[in-house]
Design a protein around this motif. Structure first.
Motif, PDB file in Angstrom:
ATOM      1  N   MET A 167       0.828  -1.204   0.000  1.00  0.00           N
ATOM      2  CA  MET A 167       0.000   0.000   0.000  1.00  0.00           C
ATOM      3  C   MET A 167       0.865   1.259   0.000  1.00  0.00           C
ATOM      4  SD  MET A 167      -3.053  -0.866   2.711  1.00  0.00           S
ATOM      5  CE  MET A 167      -4.458  -1.884   2.275  1.00  0.00           C
ATOM      6  N   MET A 168       1.891   1.271   0.843  1.00  0.00           N
ATOM      7  CA  MET A 168       2.782   2.429   0.904  1.00  0.00           C
ATOM      8  C   MET A 168       3.466   2.665  -0.433  1.00  0.00           C
ATOM      9  SD  MET A 168       4.624   2.094   4.651  1.00  0.00           S
ATOM     10  CE  MET A 168       5.670   3.476   4.250  1.00  0.00           C
ATOM     11  N   ALA A 169       3.961   1.595  -1.042  1.00  0.00           N
ATOM     12  CA  ALA A 169       4.630   1.721  -2.332  1.00  0.00           C
ATOM     13  C   ALA A 169       3.676   2.263  -3.389  1.00  0.00           C
ATOM     14  CB  ALA A 169       5.196   0.369  -2.760  1.00  0.00           C
ATOM     15  N   LEU A 170       2.431   1.792  -3.379  1.00  0.00           N
ATOM     16  CA  LEU A 170       1.438   2.258  -4.345  1.00  0.00           C
ATOM     17  C   LEU A 170       1.106   3.727  -4.131  1.00  0.00           C
ATOM     18  CD1 LEU A 170      -0.435   1.479  -6.683  1.00  0.00           C
ATOM     19  CD2 LEU A 170      -2.162   0.835  -4.991  1.00  0.00           C
ATOM     20  N   VAL A 171       0.990   4.140  -2.868  1.00  0.00           N
ATOM     21  CA  VAL A 171       0.698   5.541  -2.561  1.00  0.00           C
ATOM     22  C   VAL A 171       1.814   6.443  -3.096  1.00  0.00           C
ATOM     23  CG1 VAL A 171       0.505   7.227  -0.681  1.00  0.00           C
ATOM     24  CG2 VAL A 171      -0.764   5.075  -0.562  1.00  0.00           C
ATOM     25  N   MET A 172       3.071   6.055  -2.870  1.00  0.00           N
ATOM     26  CA  MET A 172       4.199   6.859  -3.350  1.00  0.00           C
ATOM     27  C   MET A 172       4.259   6.874  -4.871  1.00  0.00           C
ATOM     28  SD  MET A 172       7.224   6.085  -0.555  1.00  0.00           S
ATOM     29  CE  MET A 172       7.116   4.288  -0.706  1.00  0.00           C
ATOM     30  N   HIS A 173       3.955   5.741  -5.496  1.00  0.00           N
ATOM     31  CA  HIS A 173       3.964   5.666  -6.962  1.00  0.00           C
ATOM     32  C   HIS A 173       2.888   6.559  -7.559  1.00  0.00           C
ATOM     33  CE1 HIS A 173       4.310   3.982 -10.970  1.00  0.00           C
ATOM     34  NE2 HIS A 173       3.013   3.696 -10.960  1.00  0.00           N
ATOM     35  N   GLN A 174       1.695   6.515  -6.992  1.00  0.00           N
ATOM     36  CA  GLN A 174       0.588   7.315  -7.510  1.00  0.00           C
ATOM     37  C   GLN A 174       0.795   8.804  -7.230  1.00  0.00           C
ATOM     38  OE1 GLN A 174      -0.831   5.615  -9.649  1.00  0.00           O
ATOM     39  NE2 GLN A 174      -2.812   4.866  -8.926  1.00  0.00           N
ATOM     40  N   LYS A 175       1.501   9.104  -6.148  1.00  0.00           N
ATOM     41  CA  LYS A 175       1.759  10.508  -5.816  1.00  0.00           C
ATOM     42  C   LYS A 175       2.606  11.170  -6.893  1.00  0.00           C
ATOM     43  CE  LYS A 175       3.274  13.472  -2.016  1.00  0.00           C
ATOM     44  NZ  LYS A 175       3.853  13.507  -0.639  1.00  0.00           N
ATOM     45  N   ARG A 176       3.525  10.402  -7.482  1.00  0.00           N
ATOM     46  CA  ARG A 176       4.348  10.943  -8.562  1.00  0.00           C
ATOM     47  C   ARG A 176       3.507  11.281  -9.786  1.00  0.00           C
ATOM     48  NH1 ARG A 176       7.618   6.262  -7.294  1.00  0.00           N
ATOM     49  NH2 ARG A 176       9.295   6.828  -5.850  1.00  0.00           N
ATOM     50  N   LYS A 177       2.341  10.628  -9.919  1.00  0.00           N
ATOM     51  CA  LYS A 177       1.430  10.902 -11.028  1.00  0.00           C
ATOM     52  C   LYS A 177       0.444  12.019 -10.690  1.00  0.00           C
ATOM     53  CE  LYS A 177       1.386   6.123 -12.753  1.00  0.00           C
ATOM     54  NZ  LYS A 177       0.514   4.970 -13.101  1.00  0.00           N
ATOM     55  N   GLY A 178       0.552  12.570  -9.481  1.00  0.00           N
ATOM     56  CA  GLY A 178      -0.370  13.611  -9.064  1.00  0.00           C
ATOM     57  C   GLY A 178      -1.672  13.099  -8.503  1.00  0.00           C
ATOM     58  N   LEU A 179      -1.721  11.818  -8.111  1.00  0.00           N
ATOM     59  CA  LEU A 179      -2.933  11.215  -7.558  1.00  0.00           C
ATOM     60  C   LEU A 179      -2.800  11.047  -6.053  1.00  0.00           C
ATOM     61  CD1 LEU A 179      -3.566   8.433 -10.240  1.00  0.00           C
ATOM     62  CD2 LEU A 179      -4.602  10.708 -10.134  1.00  0.00           C
ATOM     63  N   VAL A 180      -3.903  11.228  -5.342  1.00  0.00           N
ATOM     64  CA  VAL A 180      -3.925  11.070  -3.884  1.00  0.00           C
ATOM     65  C   VAL A 180      -5.064  10.131  -3.510  1.00  0.00           C
ATOM     66  CG1 VAL A 180      -2.891  13.315  -3.365  1.00  0.00           C
ATOM     67  CG2 VAL A 180      -5.375  13.137  -3.686  1.00  0.00           C
ATOM     68  N   LEU A 181      -5.011   9.633  -2.286  1.00  0.00           N
ATOM     69  CA  LEU A 181      -6.044   8.717  -1.813  1.00  0.00           C
ATOM     70  C   LEU A 181      -7.364   9.445  -1.587  1.00  0.00           C
ATOM     71  CD1 LEU A 181      -4.034   6.570   0.775  1.00  0.00           C
ATOM     72  CD2 LEU A 181      -5.101   5.725  -1.324  1.00  0.00           C
ATOM     73  N   ASP A 182      -8.467   8.791  -1.944  1.00  0.00           N
ATOM     74  CA  ASP A 182      -9.772   9.346  -1.616  1.00  0.00           C
ATOM     75  C   ASP A 182     -10.138   8.951  -0.187  1.00  0.00           C
ATOM     76  OD1 ASP A 182     -10.588   6.695  -1.692  1.00  0.00           O
ATOM     77  OD2 ASP A 182     -11.707   6.877  -3.567  1.00  0.00           O
ATOM     78  N   SER A 183     -11.348   9.251   0.243  1.00  0.00           N
ATOM     79  CA  SER A 183     -11.740   9.021   1.637  1.00  0.00           C
ATOM     80  C   SER A 183     -11.711   7.543   2.001  1.00  0.00           C
ATOM     81  CB  SER A 183     -13.137   9.594   1.893  1.00  0.00           C
ATOM     82  OG  SER A 183     -14.093   9.013   1.012  1.00  0.00           O
ATOM     83  N   ASN A 184     -12.110   6.674   1.082  1.00  0.00           N
ATOM     84  CA  ASN A 184     -12.100   5.241   1.363  1.00  0.00           C
ATOM     85  C   ASN A 184     -10.680   4.699   1.463  1.00  0.00           C
ATOM     86  OD1 ASN A 184     -15.081   4.369   1.155  1.00  0.00           O
ATOM     87  ND2 ASN A 184     -14.805   5.570  -0.697  1.00  0.00           N
ATOM     88  N   GLY A 185      -9.814   5.165   0.581  1.00  0.00           N
ATOM     89  CA  GLY A 185      -8.420   4.760   0.639  1.00  0.00           C
ATOM     90  C   GLY A 185      -7.736   5.232   1.902  1.00  0.00           C
ATOM     91  N   LEU A 186      -8.016   6.483   2.299  1.00  0.00           N
ATOM     92  CA  LEU A 186      -7.448   7.010   3.543  1.00  0.00           C
ATOM     93  C   LEU A 186      -7.910   6.202   4.744  1.00  0.00           C
ATOM     94  CD1 LEU A 186      -7.772  10.875   3.012  1.00  0.00           C
ATOM     95  CD2 LEU A 186      -5.652   9.548   3.094  1.00  0.00           C
ATOM     96  N   PHE A 187      -9.188   5.849   4.765  1.00  0.00           N
ATOM     97  CA  PHE A 187      -9.731   5.064   5.870  1.00  0.00           C
ATOM     98  C   PHE A 187      -8.999   3.731   6.000  1.00  0.00           C
ATOM     99  CE2 PHE A 187     -12.735   1.725   7.220  1.00  0.00           C
ATOM    100  CZ  PHE A 187     -13.038   2.178   8.496  1.00  0.00           C
ATOM    101  N   LEU A 188      -8.807   3.056   4.893  1.00  0.00           N
ATOM    102  CA  LEU A 188      -8.133   1.756   4.910  1.00  0.00           C
ATOM    103  C   LEU A 188      -6.660   1.910   5.267  1.00  0.00           C
ATOM    104  CD1 LEU A 188      -8.839  -1.202   4.437  1.00  0.00           C
ATOM    105  CD2 LEU A 188      -8.287  -0.894   2.016  1.00  0.00           C
ATOM    106  N   PHE A 189      -5.996   2.894   4.700  1.00  0.00           N
ATOM    107  CA  PHE A 189      -4.562   3.104   4.921  1.00  0.00           C
ATOM    108  C   PHE A 189      -4.282   3.504   6.369  1.00  0.00           C
ATOM    109  CE2 PHE A 189      -0.573   5.647   4.214  1.00  0.00           C
ATOM    110  CZ  PHE A 189       0.223   4.565   3.862  1.00  0.00           C
ATOM    111  N   TYR A 190      -5.046   4.452   6.914  1.00  0.00           N
ATOM    112  CA  TYR A 190      -4.848   4.879   8.296  1.00  0.00           C
ATOM    113  C   TYR A 190      -5.201   3.771   9.289  1.00  0.00           C
ATOM    114  CZ  TYR A 190      -4.162   9.710   6.752  1.00  0.00           C
ATOM    115  OH  TYR A 190      -3.689  10.856   6.168  1.00  0.00           O
TER     116      TYR A 190
END
Length: 295
Positions: A219-242
């Motif tokens: 999950m962490m690796a995916l978050v960092m990879h998507q961040k380079r594309k300008g994408l961030v987690l939505d509310s559901n993703g944040l809930f699961l990640f946190y």
């Protein structure tokens, strides 16, 4: 744009869709996890034994049966609500494996928990248990070890690997280019505590820390990879990640608290030392309850 099939071709336009926080699904998911999974051994111990004789399914077994039906249904509904078209074939195979593994676990766990009433101690290995080591012929001990293997190893693997895989597959679709959508509502924040505490129980009692930590790192690796594309987690993703982050903190606190417990250290040797809550209960709490009843 490509035309999606039923089994997961990704639509070109669905990458940037988002969805609101699934309060109903996450609430039902957390509630049934607590009641049907965590609550099943408690129900078996609390409810009068004459209601559920030892040679019949216990209340916990019926809880487990309900869990084996409701959980895959909720996981499928969660996948359906993903704003991204996900690989359906992988989801279906994971759900089938999940149901099979949870059903294997149902049988093994039912017998193992019923053995508590005969004096079985979960903080000891199968062969070290007083009620097991004196069995004749000795080949019966091998049968109980096989039962333990189905319960604790094969059942857990076929149950939890697809469970975390489905959560990760869903997580891959929880990204948005809109920063304003990367926040959780108050209901999500309140639900995060019970959800994290359940994952702590799942990881410690299921002895699946390696699976959990690899999923978290992915999950962490995916978050960092998507961040380079300008994408961030939505509310559901944040809930699961946190929830996973808080779970890691709870596991660290649990291990630190029981770090010097010599008996549990013997039961869980090796580099990764994470005692099971029910092993802690049979070692410390059950004796306390017996002493109180004697008074």
């Amino acid at each position: 744009p490509s035309v999606p099939s039923r089994h997961g071709a990704v639509k070109a336009e669905d990458t940037f869709k988002t969805s609101p926080f699934h309060l109903d699904l996450w609430f039902y998911f957390t509630l049934q996890n607590w009641v049907l999974d965590f609550g099943r051994p408690i129900a078996m111990i609390i409810l009068p034994l004459e209601w559920f004789p030892l040679n019949k399914p216990s209340a916990g077994d019926y809880f487990h049966m309900a869990y084996n039906v409701i959980t895959p249904f909720l996981l499928l509904k969660l996948i359906e609500r993903s704003p991204k078209t996900l690989p359906r074939s992988m989801v279906y195979v994971s759900i089938i494996t999940f149901v099979m593994g949870a059903s294997i676990h149902l049988v093994g766990d039912s017998v193992n928990h019923r053995l508590i009433f005969s004096g079985y101690q979960h903080h000891l290995s199968v062969r070290e248990n007083p009620i097991i080591r004196n069995l004749k012929p000795e080949t019966l001990i091998d049968s109980f070890e096989l039962l333990y293997y189905y319960d604790e190893y094969l059942g857990h693997s076929m149950w939890y690997i697809p469970f975390f895989l489905i959560l990760f597959i869903y997580f891959t679709g929880c990204f948005t280019p809109v920063a304003e959508q990367s926040r959780m509502p108050v209901a999500a924040v309140l639900l995060m505590g019970p959800s994290s505490l359940y994952y702590w129980y799942l990881v410690t009692e299921g002895q699946i820390f390696i699976l959990y930590i690899f999923t978290f790192f992915a999950m962490m690796a995916l978050v960092m990879h998507q961040k380079r594309k300008g994408l961030v987690l939505d509310s559901n993703g944040l809930f699961l990640f946190y929830s996973f982050i808080i779970t890691l903190l709870l596991i660290a606190g649990w291990v630190g608290w029981l770090w010097n417990d010599k008996t549990l250290r013997k039961k869980y040797p090796g580099v990764i030392y994470i005692p099971e809550p029910w092993a802690f209960y049979t070692l410390h709490m059950s004796n306390l309850h017996t002493a109180r009843e004697g008074l």
